[in-house]
Design an enzyme around this catalytic site. Structure first.
Site, PDB file in Angstrom:
ATOM      1  N   TRP A   1       0.695  -1.104  -0.071  1.00  0.00           N
ATOM      2  CA  TRP A   1      -0.271   0.067   0.013  1.00  0.00           C
ATOM      3  C   TRP A   1       1.123   1.296   0.446  1.00  0.00           C
ATOM      4  CZ3 TRP A   1      -0.023   3.843   3.766  1.00  0.00           C
ATOM      5  CH2 TRP A   1      -1.393   4.873   3.723  1.00  0.00           C
ATOM      6  N   HIS A   2       1.886   1.227   0.560  1.00  0.00           N
ATOM      7  CA  HIS A   2       2.289   2.202   0.638  1.00  0.00           C
ATOM      8  C   HIS A   2       3.253   3.074  -0.509  1.00  0.00           C
ATOM      9  CE1 HIS A   2       2.111   1.411   5.643  1.00  0.00           C
ATOM     10  NE2 HIS A   2       3.180   3.062   5.551  1.00  0.00           N
ATOM     11  N   GLY A   3       3.796   2.190  -1.279  1.00  0.00           N
ATOM     12  CA  GLY A   3       4.191   2.315  -2.713  1.00  0.00           C
ATOM     13  C   GLY A   3       4.941   0.851  -3.435  1.00  0.00           C
TER      14      GLY A   3
END
Lengths: 314, 483
Positions: free
Chosen positions: B325-327
């Site tokens: 989700w972060h990247g």
């Protein structure tokens, strides 16, 4: 809501009062080199008696003593500032000097490889603290090419000198010191607090770029349109002549021929032996108080030789 | 628009005045102002991407309305998947398209098949991961009949785009935030003062702690091969404080700003670096995202019920998805997997819910055991952050290899050393204030409450002066904007 807004207003008023007091404090105690303010006072002096102006970087600020150059026709003022670029002087000319200062008869453009690389740290806008109010507001309201946020933030000593509080807390002792007693119309003697090893090799990463050259040409053209006489000088450096110097020299020689402007390189052999001593330099590029006297004297001889059509000899 | 910018300093009072003095008598008008202000706030960055938010809002609003009247289970599922596909479709395209494409090409090249594919020059819309998850929570809750779908499009738009938390959270649940836009907000003096205090602390965390640490962390991480092991450890610690100060600072400002408008947002951080194990850390770090994944992914997968293999599977899924989700980078996936590895022993031995209360509650200092556990957890977290911060996996491994060398025992040395002491002192003060305030919602919530008002104000002025003199104002954006 009323209570909240009243409390908030009171709090903001207190903050505003503190800001005002801190602003006064920072305008008085900021360790700013003393020559900047005096140089800007002269820059915008409409009653100025000086008809000959020196511009360039710190190598000229700490290298050329104007009073030593004076003649009966020419009175000099050194308006070279530390870390400047041709772009800086273009803005300086258009927004300050030409607006206030009387016409100049003679320009000495001190051109070192740092100046010609355009890599100087000084932005014109960051000196807004020294601009007269009228000029400042004119620039702020009408000049779209200037960085307005830099202009405003540097006008307030509180913001401009903010970081110096932490630096003094961190006990930073600057490597350089300025000898105020030897101030001479923009010239100020430079002293270094640390020892410089002159036997070491130095490596400069700066580049002489096409952009920097074009800005420099633009500056020379702007000075030419003002009508005064111009000479370009390359101030002396200690012991080494890096690759960038050669590039700069080639460019300046072409420009000098093209514009018919005299070019004097004080690194030429002819001047070498008088200056190349560690006593005359505080580091590889800045002259000491003693060195600046010798250099100013050499410069005067060179100018006189030209004025009187004499051939300069060693 | 950044919270610590002049733009926001002008924007906030204008919206505040319009909100409480012009539109306060009419709920719909107040909500409309909230939506307009939020769109301006977002559009300040790039107006074009407002269309994504508006499109998501319309889709989820219509899906919600249709779910209300739809009894057919198949049609309800189609509606739910429409919302999921639209929202995750946007997210997938803007955030993960190039990642999947590059990895797809690499995977085929392993088998000797060369595929020519052109990566797209895609701009990642700020905050897309945050508002996407927020709107999804609405549709899923409506689908599960946990929430009555709204008929008020303006209130729903305000819920999706509420500016304080639009671009970096907290990721609100529709069950908490949406109903707040149904009723008229009344100004609460103590809430507003508390909000201002939390904003002040958030600014301190961001400008003083995060942005100063960022200077050193960036310098060391970007030139990691030049430094000794001890310097690399220092760099990882700086990043640990940078990311906490940056993200929790943003959350504090968001929550504080919301309180000025009479809106309560959920808590996002609860002093995570004082955690005694990784399970506690994840109950205290980015709470709104952790609980989102718990409720909408982990529990539907079976959670911690079922056999050991299922527990392991679910743990890895939730942590890896959370990392992803972060990247779109393998570093985030490894960071997630590493946290799963930290967490699993606690889960499998039923020790994952040991430390539910605040550490050393009611005491001045922790005992030796608590201190040791906190330091161990902190150390594990610092190690995991190396993957989070590294440019790629090989950079992370070379960074770790650099640490595990004999130079680990040298005195740290890098270009920023002359000024680093000030930052270390500021971090130490910050940790102390956080420690003494750890039983509150944020560190200075009750600091100086028993003092006379002038003294308390002196404290706030002191914090402002520290921000002014020790803060770093080099145009640093928030790290989580990129997510």
């Amino acid at each position: 809501m009323k209570k909240f807004l009243l409390q908030l207003s009171l709090f903001l008023t207190i903050i505003l009062a503190i800001i005002s007091l801190l602003n006064i404090f920072h305008s008085r105690h900021n360790n700013e080199p003393p020559h900047y303010k005096l140089q800007y006072t002269e820059t915008t002096n409409s009653q100025s008696k000086y008809n000959s102006i020196i511009i360039g970087t710190s190598m000229a600020t700490h290298g050329i003593r104007p009073s030593q150059l004076d003649t009966s026709e020419r009175r000099y003022y050194n308006l070279a500032l530390n870390g400047t670029t041709p772009d800086f002087y273009l803005k300086w000319l258009n927004n300050l000097f030409n607006v206030s200062h009387p016409k100049v008869d003679y320009w000495i453009v001190s051109t070192d490889l740092f100046f010609l690389s355009g890599a100087g740290w000084r932005d014109f806008e960051q000196d807004s603290e020294f601009f007269p109010s009228k000029n400042f507001w004119e620039m702020l309201m009408n000049n779209t090419s200037l960085d307005k946020s830099l202009l405003v933030s540097n006008r307030l000593p509180l913001i401009k000198y903010r970081s110096r509080v932490l630096n003094s807390f961190e006990n930073h002792q600057g490597a350089y010191e300025f000898i105020v007693d030897e101030y001479d119309r923009g010239y100020i003697t430079l002293k270094r607090n640390d020892k410089v090893d002159f036997s070491k090799d130095v490596n400069y990463t700066i580049k002489i770029t096409e952009d920097a050259k074009s800005k420099y040409t633009e500056l020379i053209d702007s000075l030419l349109t003002l009508g005064g006489e111009i000479i370009i000088i390359i101030p002396p450096v200690f012991s080494f002549l890096p690759e960038q110097y050669i590039q700069a020299k080639i460019f300046l020689e072409v420009l000098s021929k093209e514009k018919n402007i005299p070019l004097y390189d004080f690194n030429d052999e002819i001047f070498d032996d008088k200056l190349q001593s560690t006593e005359n330099f505080v580091d590889f590029i800045h002259l000491s108080g003693k060195g600046s006297k010798i250099f100013s004297s050499l410069l005067k001889q060179r100018i006189n030789a030209r004025t009187h059509n004499n051939v300069y000899t060693k | 628009m950044l919270f610590h910018s002049i733009d926001f300093a002008i924007f906030l009072p204008i919206v505040f005045i319009l909100y409480w003095f012009v539109t306060n008598k009419n709920l719909r008008l107040q909500n409309l102002l909230t939506v307009t202000a939020s769109y301006i706030f977002y559009g300040w960055w790039d107006w074009r991407f407002l269309s994504l938010i508006i499109f998501s809002t319309i889709v989820d609003y219509l899906v919600g309305r249709n779910l209300k009247n739809e009894e057919s289970q198949i049609r309800r599922k189609i509606l739910l998947w429409t919302s999921i596909l639209v929202n995750l479709g946007f997210l997938g395209f803007f955030k993960y398209y190039n990642f999947f494409l590059d990895n797809f090409v690499s995977a085929f090249s392993l088998f000797g098949t060369e595929i020519k594919a052109n990566s797209l020059n895609i701009i990642l819309p700020v905050g897309i991961s945050f508002y996407t998850f927020q709107t999804l929570s609405y549709t899923i809750d409506v689908y599960k009949r946990k929430l009555e779908p709204t008929n008020d499009f303006i209130a729903f738009s305000a819920f999706v785009s509420f500016f304080p938390q639009l671009v970096a959270g907290p990721i609100e649940r529709a069950t908490n935030l949406l109903p707040q836009f149904y009723s008229k907000r009344t100004f609460d003096h103590s809430k507003a003062v508390d909000g201002m205090r939390q904003i002040l602390w958030g600014l301190f965390k961001k400008i003083v702690i995060a942005d100063n640490c960022a200077e050193y962390a960036n310098l060391i991480f970007n030139n990691s091969t030049d430094y000794s092991g001890s310097t690399l450890v220092l760099g990882a610690i700086f990043f640990t404080f940078q990311i906490y100060g940056d993200f929790s600072g943003y959350s504090d400002i968001a929550i504080g700003t919301s309180r000025l408008f009479g809106v309560n947002l959920m808590r996002n951080f609860a002093f995570p670096y004082f955690s005694r194990d990784i399970a506690e850390f994840w109950r205290r770090w980015h709470i709104s995202l952790s609980t989102w994944f718990r409720d909408y992914l982990y529990i539907p997968l079976g959670g911690s019920h079922g056999g050991t293999l299922m527990k392991i599977r679910n743990t890895f899924i939730i942590f890896i998805v959370s990392g992803f989700w972060h990247g779109a980078n393998w570093t985030f996936i490894v960071w997630g997997a590493l946290n799963a590895i930290y967490f699993l022993p606690l889960l499998l031995t039923n020790n994952n819910r040991n430390n539910l209360e605040t550490v050393a509650q009611g005491k001045l200092l922790p005992n030796i055991k608590e201190l040791s556990l906190m330091l161990l957890t902190f150390g594990l977290t610092v190690f995991a952050w190396i993957f989070f911060r590294a440019e790629n996996i090989s950079h992370a491994f070379s960074y770790i290899a650099g640490i595990l060398s004999t130079s680990l025992f040298e005195i740290p040395k890098f270009e920023g050393m002359p000024t680093v002491l000030t930052t270390i002192i500021l971090i130490a003060i910050f940790v102390l204030v956080e420690w003494f305030g750890r039983e509150g919602k944020y560190a200075i919530e009750s600091l100086g409450f028993s003092w006379q008002k002038p003294l308390r104000w002196l404290l706030y002025i002191g914090i402002l002066l520290i921000i002014f003199y020790a803060g770093n104002f080099n145009d640093n954006t928030f790290i989580y904007f990129q997510f």
